[in-house]
Design an enzyme around this catalytic site. Structure first.
Site, PDB file in Angstrom:
ATOM      1  N   TYR A 109      44.768  42.679  37.939  1.00 15.06           N
ATOM      2  CA  TYR A 109      44.622  41.294  38.422  1.00 15.06           C
ATOM      3  C   TYR A 109      44.309  40.332  37.276  1.00 15.06           C
ATOM      4  O   TYR A 109      45.022  39.348  37.047  1.00 15.06           O
ATOM      5  CB  TYR A 109      43.521  41.206  39.496  1.00 15.06           C
ATOM      6  CG  TYR A 109      43.014  39.798  39.720  1.00 15.06           C
ATOM      7  CD1 TYR A 109      43.834  38.830  40.296  1.00 15.06           C
ATOM      8  CD2 TYR A 109      41.730  39.406  39.318  1.00 15.06           C
ATOM      9  CE1 TYR A 109      43.382  37.520  40.477  1.00 15.06           C
ATOM     10  CE2 TYR A 109      41.275  38.116  39.500  1.00 15.06           C
ATOM     11  CZ  TYR A 109      42.102  37.172  40.073  1.00 15.06           C
ATOM     12  OH  TYR A 109      41.666  35.889  40.244  1.00 15.06           O
TER      13      TYR A 109
ATOM     14  N   THR B 117      40.648  32.019  36.459  1.00 14.29           N
ATOM     15  CA  THR B 117      39.396  32.721  36.708  1.00 14.29           C
ATOM     16  C   THR B 117      38.658  33.039  35.412  1.00 14.29           C
ATOM     17  O   THR B 117      39.294  33.185  34.356  1.00 14.29           O
ATOM     18  CB  THR B 117      39.697  34.036  37.461  1.00 14.29           C
ATOM     19  OG1 THR B 117      38.538  34.855  37.480  1.00 14.29           O
ATOM     20  CG2 THR B 117      40.809  34.837  36.776  1.00 14.29           C
ATOM     21  N   ASP B 118      37.347  33.204  35.514  1.00 17.25           N
ATOM     22  CA  ASP B 118      36.566  33.619  34.334  1.00 17.25           C
ATOM     23  C   ASP B 118      36.865  35.066  33.940  1.00 17.25           C
ATOM     24  O   ASP B 118      36.497  35.505  32.854  1.00 17.25           O
ATOM     25  CB  ASP B 118      35.062  33.424  34.573  1.00 17.25           C
ATOM     26  CG  ASP B 118      34.509  34.187  35.770  1.00 17.25           C
ATOM     27  OD1 ASP B 118      35.280  34.891  36.459  1.00 17.25           O
ATOM     28  OD2 ASP B 118      33.286  34.082  36.019  1.00 17.25           O
ATOM     29  N   GLU B 119      37.528  35.814  34.843  1.00 19.52           N
ATOM     30  CA  GLU B 119      37.797  37.229  34.540  1.00 19.52           C
ATOM     31  C   GLU B 119      38.757  37.409  33.372  1.00 19.52           C
ATOM     32  O   GLU B 119      38.868  38.516  32.831  1.00 19.52           O
ATOM     33  CB  GLU B 119      38.362  37.940  35.771  1.00 19.52           C
ATOM     34  CG  GLU B 119      37.379  37.982  36.903  1.00 19.52           C
ATOM     35  CD  GLU B 119      37.810  38.912  38.024  1.00 19.52           C
ATOM     36  OE1 GLU B 119      38.625  39.813  37.778  1.00 19.52           O
ATOM     37  OE2 GLU B 119      37.321  38.717  39.144  1.00 19.52           O
TER      38      GLU B 119
ATOM     39  N   LYS C 293      46.409  37.142  35.532  1.00 21.37           N
ATOM     40  CA  LYS C 293      45.904  35.758  35.481  1.00 21.37           C
ATOM     41  C   LYS C 293      45.872  35.269  34.032  1.00 21.37           C
ATOM     42  O   LYS C 293      46.222  34.120  33.735  1.00 21.37           O
ATOM     43  CB  LYS C 293      44.502  35.666  36.106  1.00 21.37           C
ATOM     44  CG  LYS C 293      44.446  35.848  37.607  1.00 21.37           C
ATOM     45  CD  LYS C 293      45.227  34.812  38.400  1.00 21.37           C
ATOM     46  CE  LYS C 293      44.637  33.423  38.330  1.00 21.37           C
ATOM     47  NZ  LYS C 293      45.348  32.486  39.273  1.00 21.37           N
TER      48      LYS C 293
HETATM   49  P1  NAD Z   1      43.308  34.264  48.381  1.00 20.98           P
HETATM   50  O1  NAD Z   1      43.842  35.645  48.196  1.00 20.98           O
HETATM   51  O2  NAD Z   1      42.294  34.019  49.444  1.00 20.98           O
HETATM   52  O3  NAD Z   1      44.508  33.246  48.641  1.00 20.98           O
HETATM   53  C1  NAD Z   1      45.728  33.324  47.977  1.00 20.98           C
HETATM   54  C2  NAD Z   1      46.765  32.536  48.777  1.00 20.98           C
HETATM   55  O4  NAD Z   1      48.003  32.573  48.058  1.00 20.98           O
HETATM   56  C3  NAD Z   1      47.043  33.121  50.164  1.00 20.98           C
HETATM   57  O5  NAD Z   1      47.071  32.087  51.122  1.00 20.98           O
HETATM   58  C4  NAD Z   1      48.416  33.766  50.023  1.00 20.98           C
HETATM   59  O6  NAD Z   1      49.165  33.771  51.235  1.00 20.98           O
HETATM   60  C5  NAD Z   1      49.050  32.896  48.958  1.00 20.98           C
HETATM   61  N1  NAD Z   1      50.094  33.598  48.216  1.00 20.98           N
HETATM   62  C6  NAD Z   1      50.027  34.830  47.651  1.00 20.98           C
HETATM   63  N2  NAD Z   1      51.206  35.140  47.076  1.00 20.98           N
HETATM   64  C7  NAD Z   1      52.032  34.074  47.259  1.00 20.98           C
HETATM   65  C8  NAD Z   1      53.372  33.787  46.894  1.00 20.98           C
HETATM   66  N3  NAD Z   1      54.103  34.687  46.204  1.00 20.98           N
HETATM   67  N4  NAD Z   1      53.889  32.605  47.251  1.00 20.98           N
HETATM   68  C9  NAD Z   1      53.150  31.695  47.941  1.00 20.98           C
HETATM   69  N5  NAD Z   1      51.905  31.912  48.338  1.00 20.98           N
HETATM   70  C10 NAD Z   1      51.333  33.090  47.991  1.00 20.98           C
HETATM   71  O7  NAD Z   1      42.757  33.849  46.944  1.00 20.98           O
HETATM   72  P2  NAD Z   1      41.546  32.891  46.550  1.00 20.98           P
HETATM   73  O8  NAD Z   1      40.321  33.692  46.406  1.00 20.98           O
HETATM   74  O9  NAD Z   1      41.559  31.684  47.411  1.00 20.98           O
HETATM   75  O10 NAD Z   1      42.006  32.481  45.068  1.00 20.98           O
HETATM   76  C11 NAD Z   1      42.834  31.333  44.864  1.00 20.98           C
HETATM   77  C12 NAD Z   1      43.023  31.106  43.391  1.00 20.98           C
HETATM   78  O11 NAD Z   1      41.757  30.927  42.774  1.00 20.98           O
HETATM   79  C13 NAD Z   1      43.679  32.285  42.662  1.00 20.98           C
HETATM   80  O12 NAD Z   1      44.574  31.772  41.693  1.00 20.98           O
HETATM   81  C14 NAD Z   1      42.511  33.006  42.014  1.00 20.98           C
HETATM   82  O13 NAD Z   1      42.929  33.682  40.845  1.00 20.98           O
HETATM   83  C15 NAD Z   1      41.604  31.844  41.695  1.00 20.98           C
HETATM   84  N6  NAD Z   1      40.168  32.142  41.590  1.00 20.98           N
HETATM   85  C16 NAD Z   1      39.510  32.771  42.619  1.00 20.98           C
HETATM   86  C17 NAD Z   1      38.139  32.982  42.545  1.00 20.98           C
HETATM   87  C18 NAD Z   1      37.372  33.629  43.685  1.00 20.98           C
HETATM   88  O14 NAD Z   1      36.167  33.804  43.571  1.00 20.98           O
HETATM   89  N7  NAD Z   1      37.984  33.959  44.805  1.00 20.98           N
HETATM   90  C19 NAD Z   1      37.450  32.590  41.392  1.00 20.98           C
HETATM   91  C20 NAD Z   1      38.161  31.970  40.338  1.00 20.98           C
HETATM   92  C21 NAD Z   1      39.508  31.741  40.462  1.00 20.98           C
HETATM   93  O1  TDX Z   2      32.411  46.131  49.061  1.00 23.26           O
HETATM   94  C1  TDX Z   2      32.208  45.724  47.914  1.00 23.26           C
HETATM   95  N1  TDX Z   2      31.088  46.127  47.252  1.00 23.26           N
HETATM   96  C2  TDX Z   2      30.787  45.718  45.994  1.00 23.26           C
HETATM   97  O2  TDX Z   2      29.751  46.124  45.436  1.00 23.26           O
HETATM   98  C3  TDX Z   2      33.110  44.800  47.258  1.00 23.26           C
HETATM   99  C4  TDX Z   2      34.356  44.319  47.953  1.00 23.26           C
HETATM  100  C5  TDX Z   2      32.771  44.367  45.995  1.00 23.26           C
HETATM  101  N2  TDX Z   2      31.665  44.813  45.363  1.00 23.26           N
HETATM  102  C6  TDX Z   2      31.311  44.275  44.031  1.00 23.26           C
HETATM  103  C7  TDX Z   2      32.409  44.228  43.003  1.00 23.26           C
HETATM  104  C8  TDX Z   2      32.028  43.020  42.176  1.00 23.26           C
HETATM  105  O3  TDX Z   2      31.058  43.381  41.198  1.00 23.26           O
HETATM  106  O4  TDX Z   2      30.952  42.899  44.250  1.00 23.26           O
HETATM  107  C9  TDX Z   2      31.373  42.069  43.172  1.00 23.26           C
HETATM  108  C10 TDX Z   2      32.323  40.996  43.689  1.00 23.26           C
HETATM  109  O5  TDX Z   2      33.508  41.652  44.121  1.00 23.26           O
HETATM  110  P1  TDX Z   2      34.786  40.827  44.647  1.00 23.26           P
HETATM  111  O6  TDX Z   2      34.401  39.969  45.792  1.00 23.26           O
HETATM  112  O7  TDX Z   2      35.906  41.798  44.829  1.00 23.26           O
HETATM  113  O8  TDX Z   2      35.043  39.825  43.428  1.00 23.26           O
HETATM  114  P2  TDX Z   2      35.419  40.023  41.876  1.00 23.26           P
HETATM  115  O9  TDX Z   2      36.058  41.333  41.615  1.00 23.26           O
HETATM  116  O10 TDX Z   2      34.193  39.662  41.091  1.00 23.26           O
HETATM  117  O11 TDX Z   2      36.542  38.879  41.721  1.00 23.26           O
HETATM  118  C11 TDX Z   2      36.384  37.601  42.392  1.00 23.26           C
HETATM  119  O12 TDX Z   2      35.956  36.605  41.486  1.00 23.26           O
HETATM  120  C12 TDX Z   2      36.850  36.212  40.483  1.00 23.26           C
HETATM  121  C13 TDX Z   2      37.694  37.189  43.041  1.00 23.26           C
HETATM  122  O13 TDX Z   2      38.122  38.194  43.943  1.00 23.26           O
HETATM  123  C14 TDX Z   2      38.747  36.904  42.003  1.00 23.26           C
HETATM  124  O14 TDX Z   2      39.934  36.415  42.629  1.00 23.26           O
HETATM  125  C15 TDX Z   2      38.217  35.859  41.056  1.00 23.26           C
HETATM  126  O15 TDX Z   2      39.138  35.685  40.004  1.00 23.26           O
END
Ligand code: NAD
Ligand code: TDX
Length: 332
Positions: free
Chosen positions: A148, A121-123, A152
């Site tokens: 988190y 992630t960019d975080e 990562k």
């Molecule tokens: P998510 O929470 O929707 O999915 C995570 C999945 O991993 C789930 O299906 C869960 O059951 C599985 N999991 C969790 N712990 C596990 C374990 N111990 N063993 C096996 N499976 C397990 O997450 P997401 O948003 O799809 O993110 C997926 C990946 O992408 C992560 O590595 C996250 O850091 C990265 N990422 C997410 C975003 C975003 O915007 N959501 C952005 C950049 C990177």
């Molecule tokens: O109810 C809300 N209200 C609100 O203002 C929630 C749930 C979030 N927020 C804000 C927090 C953040 O500034 O919205 C923005 C996005 O929040 P999230 O969806 O929780 O994402 P973020 O914390 O930015 O992280 C996401 O992007 C990077 C993913 O959850 C991570 O897994 C990924 O690494």
């Protein structure tokens, strides 16, 4: 390369990737997923059994991981605890899955000499000021803010170390915020869409000025596939689609698209340590590997996502009440 092991393939981005791989390649996929609260086997419904197999199990289970890695040509590692708010409330699972789980997979990849792609992630880079002209690049120093993002960051460093010290053939990608179908209702965009569907006002943390750099999950998938097939071993690639918006703008767009007044939302307690702004410069991926995003228009991608949540209430309804009860307990 014919068989991919996709960890976390029943989660949001992982399941989008599995759909993308089935539609756009000849590869077969084994999904390893613990089906935590965030995983849902329904996200893989309709995919051909001849090409996609779901194994329910934990990435910290070394014996299971070893056997599945031995059968795979490449590992694409999505599995993680992924929600910042949960990590502030209960950090331990983040250490177990994101650190120990990644370590367990790397040991298997090392033993079986398996190509490894790590999803990050960019975080890991921390945050930017609103008026900073710079965006994150592959050279930006790591500076994570939350439990988190620090786990990562730690997992990224493990991947680099296993590459350098043990010769694991690894690449890393750091992507910005994804949106699209199959995203859990705890996350910002699906939470607000499903709130409106349920007649609950959207909840904006603090003033809503925080900026996220939105990318459609399909564009993330095409980028990962590009890196897997063409990326240089040992390299990191940033993935982003120039989609910066502040949270207030996104809530207003959702309300407008759903036929509500643009100001029909509440300001709630801010997130502790809330990162102000993320922004990705994806020049390296675009120039070196020729990748370009296809979902250039955020408004139409958002409209399609809203339609998906309207059409798929049975997918998200079982998680909605529990998620809102958790937020309510924290004044959010
Ligand atoms: P998510 O929470 O929707 O999915 C995570 C999945 O991993 C789930 O299906 C869960 O059951 C599985 N999991 C969790 N712990 C596990 C374990 N111990 N063993 C096996 N499976 C397990 O997450 P997401 O948003 O799809 O993110 C997926 C990946 O992408 C992560 O590595 C996250 O850091 C990265 N990422 C997410 C975003 C975003 O915007 N959501 C952005 C950049 C990177
Ligand atoms: O109810 C809300 N209200 C609100 O203002 C929630 C749930 C979030 N927020 C804000 C927090 C953040 O500034 O919205 C923005 C996005 O929040 P999230 O969806 O929780 O994402 P973020 O914390 O930015 O992280 C996401 O992007 C990077 C993913 O959850 C991570 O897994 C990924 O690494």
């Amino acid at each position: 390369m014919t068989r991919l092991l996709v960890t976390g393939g029943a989660g949001f981005i992982g399941s989008n990737f599995v759909h993308y791989v089935v539609e756009n390649t000849e590869y077969d996929v084994t999904v390893l997923d613990a089906l935590t609260y965030a995983g849902n086997r329904e996200s893989l419904a309709g995919l051909p059994e001849s090409r996609v197999r779901l194994v329910e199990g934990d990435i910290t289970d070394a014996e299971l991981v070893d056997g599945l890695t031995a059968e795979a040509d490449a590992v694409v590692h999505y599995a993680a605890e992924s929600h910042n708010d949960n990590s502030l409330h209960s950090p331990r699972p983040f250490l177990d899955t994101n650190i120990i789980g990644t370590y367990t997979l790397l040991e298997a990849a090392r033993k079986h000499r398996t190509r490894f792609h790590h999803i990050s992630t960019d975080e890991v880079y921390g945050d930017l000021e609103l008026d900073d002209p710079e965006r994150f690049t592959e050279q930006t120093p790591y500076n994570p803010s939350s439990p988190y993002s620090s786990t990562k960051a730690g997992s990224d460093l493990l991947v680099r170390a296993w590459g350098r010290s043990f010769g694991v053939e690894a690449t890393i990608s750091n992507c910005s915020n994804n949106y699209g179908p199959y995203q859990h209702v705890e996350k910002f965009i699906p939470r607000q869409i499903t709130n409106v569907i349920r007649g609950i006002r959207p909840k904006l943390y603090g003033a809503g000025e925080n900026v996220r750099d939105w990318i459609h999950a399909n564009d993330h998938s095409s980028a990962v596939l590009t890196i897997l097939e063409k990326g240089r071993i040992g390299e990191t690639y940033l993935i982003g689609a120039d989609g910066e918006r502040n949270n207030k703008e996104v809530v207003e767009l959702i309300l407008q698209e759903m036929g509500q007044p643009r100001d029909a939302y509440d300001h709630v307690t801010d997130r502790a340590g809330h990162d102000l702004r993320y922004a990705i410069d994806s020049t390296k991926l675009r120039t070196e590997l020729g990748w370009t995003p296809q979902f250039a228009d955020f408004e139409s991608g958002l409209a399609a996502t809203i339609a998906w949540y309207r059409d798929n209430e049975s997918w998200w309804a079982p998680s909605k009440d529990r998620t809102e009860a958790f937020y309510a307990s924290k004044g959010q």
